[in-house]
Design a protein around this motif. Structure first.
Motif, PDB file in Angstrom:
ATOM      1  N   ILE A  24       0.765  -1.011   0.007  1.00  0.00           N
ATOM      2  CA  ILE A  24      -0.026  -0.134  -0.003  1.00  0.00           C
ATOM      3  C   ILE A  24       0.797   1.266   0.061  1.00  0.00           C
ATOM      4  CG2 ILE A  24      -2.074  -1.122   1.081  1.00  0.00           C
ATOM      5  CD1 ILE A  24      -1.018   0.489   3.570  1.00  0.00           C
ATOM      6  N   ARG A  25       2.200   1.055  -0.244  1.00  0.00           N
ATOM      7  CA  ARG A  25       2.973   2.108  -0.241  1.00  0.00           C
ATOM      8  C   ARG A  25       2.503   3.433  -1.245  1.00  0.00           C
ATOM      9  NH1 ARG A  25       8.612   0.091  -0.860  1.00  0.00           N
ATOM     10  NH2 ARG A  25       7.844  -2.136  -1.068  1.00  0.00           N
ATOM     11  N   SER A  26       2.811   4.698  -0.905  1.00  0.00           N
ATOM     12  CA  SER A  26       2.576   5.890  -1.408  1.00  0.00           C
ATOM     13  C   SER A  26       0.980   5.995  -1.161  1.00  0.00           C
ATOM     14  CB  SER A  26       2.629   5.791  -2.982  1.00  0.00           C
ATOM     15  OG  SER A  26       4.239   5.594  -3.009  1.00  0.00           O
ATOM     16  N   ILE A  27       0.222   5.291  -0.966  1.00  0.00           N
ATOM     17  CA  ILE A  27      -1.337   5.745  -0.710  1.00  0.00           C
ATOM     18  C   ILE A  27      -1.349   6.449   0.366  1.00  0.00           C
ATOM     19  CG2 ILE A  27      -3.474   4.411  -0.207  1.00  0.00           C
ATOM     20  CD1 ILE A  27      -2.893   2.252  -2.132  1.00  0.00           C
ATOM     21  N   ALA A  28      -2.161   7.647   0.655  1.00  0.00           N
ATOM     22  CA  ALA A  28      -2.367   8.529   1.513  1.00  0.00           C
ATOM     23  C   ALA A  28      -1.198   9.203   1.988  1.00  0.00           C
ATOM     24  CB  ALA A  28      -3.051   7.898   2.715  1.00  0.00           C
ATOM     25  N   ALA A  29      -0.095   8.971   1.267  1.00  0.00           N
ATOM     26  CA  ALA A  29       1.361   9.886   1.478  1.00  0.00           C
ATOM     27  C   ALA A  29       1.268  11.393   1.671  1.00  0.00           C
ATOM     28  CB  ALA A  29       2.290   9.326   0.607  1.00  0.00           C
TER      29      ALA A  29
ATOM     30  N   VAL B  51      -5.120   3.788   6.833  1.00  0.00           N
ATOM     31  CA  VAL B  51      -4.717   2.481   6.603  1.00  0.00           C
ATOM     32  C   VAL B  51      -5.027   1.452   7.763  1.00  0.00           C
ATOM     33  CG1 VAL B  51      -2.579   3.325   5.167  1.00  0.00           C
ATOM     34  CG2 VAL B  51      -2.407   2.678   7.663  1.00  0.00           C
ATOM     35  N   THR B  52      -5.073   1.731   8.916  1.00  0.00           N
ATOM     36  CA  THR B  52      -5.646   0.818  10.065  1.00  0.00           C
ATOM     37  C   THR B  52      -6.934   0.211   9.789  1.00  0.00           C
ATOM     38  OG1 THR B  52      -3.839   2.045  11.538  1.00  0.00           O
ATOM     39  CG2 THR B  52      -5.648   0.282  12.424  1.00  0.00           C
TER      40      THR B  52
ATOM     41  N   THR C  37      19.150  -9.425   5.738  1.00  0.00           N
ATOM     42  CA  THR C  37      18.701 -11.017   5.869  1.00  0.00           C
ATOM     43  C   THR C  37      17.996 -11.220   7.273  1.00  0.00           C
ATOM     44  OG1 THR C  37      20.926 -10.940   7.314  1.00  0.00           O
ATOM     45  CG2 THR C  37      20.891 -11.498   4.979  1.00  0.00           C
ATOM     46  N   THR C  38      17.700 -10.320   8.006  1.00  0.00           N
ATOM     47  CA  THR C  38      16.932 -10.324   9.201  1.00  0.00           C
ATOM     48  C   THR C  38      15.970  -9.169   9.272  1.00  0.00           C
ATOM     49  OG1 THR C  38      18.371 -11.658  10.395  1.00  0.00           O
ATOM     50  CG2 THR C  38      16.524 -10.732  11.553  1.00  0.00           C
ATOM     51  N   GLY C  39      14.624  -9.525   9.301  1.00  0.00           N
ATOM     52  CA  GLY C  39      13.662  -8.297   9.399  1.00  0.00           C
ATOM     53  C   GLY C  39      12.670  -8.632  10.238  1.00  0.00           C
ATOM     54  N   VAL C  40      12.119  -7.372  10.995  1.00  0.00           N
ATOM     55  CA  VAL C  40      11.143  -7.774  11.951  1.00  0.00           C
ATOM     56  C   VAL C  40       9.787  -7.105  11.191  1.00  0.00           C
ATOM     57  CG1 VAL C  40      10.071  -6.482  14.001  1.00  0.00           C
ATOM     58  CG2 VAL C  40      12.504  -7.249  14.236  1.00  0.00           C
ATOM     59  N   SER C  41       8.904  -7.699  11.197  1.00  0.00           N
ATOM     60  CA  SER C  41       7.540  -7.667  10.511  1.00  0.00           C
ATOM     61  C   SER C  41       6.337  -7.486  11.681  1.00  0.00           C
ATOM     62  CB  SER C  41       7.308  -8.775   9.596  1.00  0.00           C
ATOM     63  OG  SER C  41       8.416  -8.928   8.552  1.00  0.00           O
ATOM     64  N   ILE C  42       5.799  -6.441  11.741  1.00  0.00           N
ATOM     65  CA  ILE C  42       4.591  -6.220  12.673  1.00  0.00           C
ATOM     66  C   ILE C  42       3.186  -6.558  11.699  1.00  0.00           C
ATOM     67  CG2 ILE C  42       3.173  -4.790  14.074  1.00  0.00           C
ATOM     68  CD1 ILE C  42       5.859  -3.301  14.526  1.00  0.00           C
ATOM     69  N   ILE C  43       2.668  -7.219  12.109  1.00  0.00           N
ATOM     70  CA  ILE C  43       1.413  -7.641  11.245  1.00  0.00           C
ATOM     71  C   ILE C  43       0.301  -6.367  11.390  1.00  0.00           C
ATOM     72  CG2 ILE C  43      -0.483  -9.030  10.786  1.00  0.00           C
ATOM     73  CD1 ILE C  43       2.403 -10.574  10.103  1.00  0.00           C
ATOM     74  N   SER C  44       0.562  -5.720  10.327  1.00  0.00           N
ATOM     75  CA  SER C  44      -0.403  -4.347  10.255  1.00  0.00           C
ATOM     76  C   SER C  44       0.483  -3.171  10.709  1.00  0.00           C
ATOM     77  CB  SER C  44      -1.825  -4.770  10.937  1.00  0.00           C
ATOM     78  OG  SER C  44      -2.653  -3.591  10.903  1.00  0.00           O
ATOM     79  N   SER C  45      -0.245  -2.046  10.572  1.00  0.00           N
ATOM     80  CA  SER C  45       0.322  -0.772  11.254  1.00  0.00           C
ATOM     81  C   SER C  45      -0.238  -0.842  12.728  1.00  0.00           C
ATOM     82  CB  SER C  45      -0.661   0.400  10.756  1.00  0.00           C
ATOM     83  OG  SER C  45      -2.101   0.222  10.817  1.00  0.00           O
ATOM     84  N   MET C  46      -1.246  -1.372  13.225  1.00  0.00           N
ATOM     85  CA  MET C  46      -1.363  -1.800  14.444  1.00  0.00           C
ATOM     86  C   MET C  46      -1.623  -3.301  14.648  1.00  0.00           C
ATOM     87  SD  MET C  46      -4.587  -0.254  16.868  1.00  0.00           S
ATOM     88  CE  MET C  46      -5.957  -0.917  15.766  1.00  0.00           C
ATOM     89  N   PRO C  47      -0.859  -4.043  15.380  1.00  0.00           N
ATOM     90  CA  PRO C  47      -0.746  -5.516  15.273  1.00  0.00           C
ATOM     91  C   PRO C  47      -2.148  -5.992  15.314  1.00  0.00           C
ATOM     92  CG  PRO C  47       0.801  -4.747  16.920  1.00  0.00           C
ATOM     93  CD  PRO C  47      -0.120  -3.354  16.594  1.00  0.00           C
TER      94      PRO C  47
ATOM     95  N   LEU D  81      -9.670   2.853  -1.746  1.00  0.00           N
ATOM     96  CA  LEU D  81      -8.378   3.670  -1.719  1.00  0.00           C
ATOM     97  C   LEU D  81      -8.050   4.628  -2.876  1.00  0.00           C
ATOM     98  CD1 LEU D  81      -6.013   1.090   0.253  1.00  0.00           C
ATOM     99  CD2 LEU D  81      -7.533   2.989   1.357  1.00  0.00           C
ATOM    100  N   GLU D  82      -8.750   4.435  -4.009  1.00  0.00           N
ATOM    101  CA  GLU D  82      -8.474   4.932  -5.045  1.00  0.00           C
ATOM    102  C   GLU D  82      -8.736   6.620  -4.675  1.00  0.00           C
ATOM    103  OE1 GLU D  82     -10.986   2.614  -4.812  1.00  0.00           O
ATOM    104  OE2 GLU D  82     -10.949   1.753  -6.844  1.00  0.00           O
ATOM    105  N   ALA D  83      -9.490   6.864  -3.647  1.00  0.00           N
ATOM    106  CA  ALA D  83      -9.521   8.251  -3.141  1.00  0.00           C
ATOM    107  C   ALA D  83      -8.416   8.876  -2.687  1.00  0.00           C
ATOM    108  CB  ALA D  83     -10.860   8.540  -2.350  1.00  0.00           C
ATOM    109  N   HIS D  84      -7.502   7.840  -2.020  1.00  0.00           N
ATOM    110  CA  HIS D  84      -6.231   8.439  -1.519  1.00  0.00           C
ATOM    111  C   HIS D  84      -5.042   8.301  -2.520  1.00  0.00           C
ATOM    112  CE1 HIS D  84      -8.469   8.924   2.075  1.00  0.00           C
ATOM    113  NE2 HIS D  84      -9.087   7.928   2.003  1.00  0.00           N
ATOM    114  N   MET D  85      -5.280   8.182  -3.860  1.00  0.00           N
ATOM    115  CA  MET D  85      -4.149   8.290  -4.816  1.00  0.00           C
ATOM    116  C   MET D  85      -3.984   9.475  -5.289  1.00  0.00           C
ATOM    117  SD  MET D  85      -4.649   4.536  -6.604  1.00  0.00           S
ATOM    118  CE  MET D  85      -3.999   2.991  -5.833  1.00  0.00           C
TER     119      MET D  85
END
Length: 490
Positions: free
Chosen positions: A75-80, A90-91, A120-130, A463-467
């Protein structure tokens, strides 16, 4: 062939002696580094290993991103352009419009971006709010990282207030809404831990991740002392339950914190979400007293630049362990930790009277390798190139105009290297990418799948409204009509 032998590269070890070895070599057997030193010494000792020619290349520890978000890659750039409303856009999208397939697609796209940038190692929170009500979200995301071959720390836990929390699941293309209680969030967190923690030959872990350490306060901004006064019953209940789950499963804790939360959390010393097994993201606007609490408790902090309100140097000078993270990748971020590290350094220079002596390149590089490994409780396994440690390695092609001449290589890493300069990536002794070509998954198929899932969610969520248009000819962004939030009247 019996393992790998990386020959004739310049090695930045980040070991205790911070050795930089010219014309170096690393021998790998299974998932471990078994020998490291000069090429002339290692080559005769390891005649049976598959040789990887590293002439003109830089060999470094795999980069570690200790805080990022699953879901954001698609969803990057949407609502930026409406950043003040971004979380409110986004939440609800994540909580009401994301399918199980979406999380797998996002894991593929985000994982490939990290791989290509040497992470090689990443932390990934599931969603903006877990979001922990459906463990399959975590499972599908982790499956993508497992297929790529990366390490992934999946972060799930209770969402912020209110509890119960409204969610929507999509089954057979139809939305089904329900209210999820706090205890159901805890149950979902435990299900994810039970299924995923230690899976994929130990490459997938799970951390317990409440949205913030004090849910009664503003979850995205500092809270002033007149409002951050006393813990509520729900604050104490969350801390106690998170601590119970972490002890039960032997996992670490990750969360966000802002001014006021650290001081309040410390009121409940028995269950405070502070300490050496915790790393906290952001810490915007925290007071000197709160910095002292972090130092006294040994709590780790992770910082995503620019973070103007973060007392970064104050924390570091008092011994608070700090790592640099992407907080990636939406609305306008990325997973290129070299550029992010450079931004962190540059921001501190600007914030401190253009003092270019602050955060020298060696320290900045530590903050995306060994310091980040410490934040994750994994410095005994990753974060440096040493005998006995995991063979997580990134190889950078230095034979490029912007990286020539090949000298002062740590300066080069922080001043000029970008993620696309990464040539080869090895995790657990397995080559995942070689000479820029991903070996484990079909990149084109992954991108096609990600595009389909992203557009499907855009349609479900409106989300088209936020492009927005890019603001041609404008010195400052302006709008001609109010921005409509999800669920608001038109």
């Amino acid at each position: 062939m019996n393992g790998l032998l990386l020959l004739h590269g310049t090695i930045v070890t980040v070991d205790a002696g911070r050795r930089v070895i010219e014309d170096g070599a690393i021998a790998v057997l299974g998932d471990r580094i078994v020998d490291i030193g000069h090429a002339q010494d290692l080559e005769p000792r390891h005649p049976d290993k598959k040789v990887v020619d590293c002439r003109g290349k830089l060999i470094i520890p795999g980069i570690i991103d200790a805080h990022g978000h699953a879901g954001h890659a698609l969803i990057r750039s949407i609502a930026a352009d409406t950043y003040s409303l971004w979380m409110r856009i986004v939440t609800p999208t994540y909580y009401h419009c994301a399918t199980r397939d979406y999380w797998y697609a996002d894991g593929l796209i985000g994982g490939l971006e990290r791989l290509r940038a040497g992470v090689t190692t990443g932390v990934s929170i599931i969603s903006s709010m877990p979001r922990s009500d459906d463990p399959v979200f975590s499972i599908n995301h982790a499956r993508a990282y497992s297929e790529i071959g990366l390490r992934d720390i999946v972060c799930v836990g209770p969402a912020g207030l209110p509890w119960p929390h409204p969610v929507t699941r999509w089954e057979s293309g139809a939305p089904i809404g329900r209210q999820v209680s706090f205890e159901e969030m805890i149950e979902g967190t435990e299900a994810a831990i039970e299924t995923l923690n230690g899976s994929a030959d130990g490459r997938i872990d799970v951390f317990v991740t409440p949205f913030t350490i004090v849910p009664s306060l503003d979850p995205s901004n500092p809270t002033t002392p007149d409002l951050a006064v006393k813990l509520t019953d729900k604050d104490r209940m969350q801390a106690r339950r998170v601590r119970e789950i972490a002890r039960k499963w032997g996992v670490r804790i990750h969360s966000d914190a802002f001014a006021g939360q650290i001081r309040m959390a410390f009121q409940d010393k028995e269950n405070a979400l502070l300490g050496p097994d915790v790393h906290l993201q952001h810490c915007w606007g925290i007071s000197h007293d709160e910095v002292d609490i972090l130092a006294a408790t040994g709590t780790h902090v992770t910082h995503a630049p620019p973070g103007r309100a973060v007392p970064l140097l104050d924390m570091m000078s008092k011994g608070v362990p700090v790592a640099i993270t992407s907080d990636g990748v939406s609305p306008s971020r990325h997973f290129d930790m070299f550029q992010i590290a450079r931004l962190a350094q540059f921001t501190q220079h600007l914030l401190n009277n253009n003092d270019r002596y602050l955060l020298p390149p060696g320290k900045v590089f530590e903050m995306i390798t060994i310091d980040a490994a410490r934040a994750l409780g994994k410095a005994h396994e990753i974060g440096s190139l040493e005998v006995g440690k995991k063979a997580d390695i990134a190889i950078i092609n230095m034979r490029q105009p912007h990286l020539a001449p090949n000298w002062m290589v740590v300066h080069r890493l922080i001043h000029q290297v970008v993620g696309s300069d990464v040539d080869t990536v090895i995790v657990d002794g397995k080559i995942l990418m070689q000479e820029g070509r991903v070996l484990t998954v079909d990149v084109d198929q992954a991108i096609d799948f990600g595009e389909r899932e992203a557009w499907a969610m855009v349609k479900r969520a409106g989300l088209e409204a936020h492009m927005h248009d890019p603001g041609w000819g404008q010195i400052s962004r302006t709008f001609h009509k109010p921005i409509m939030l999800p669920g608001s009247a038109s």
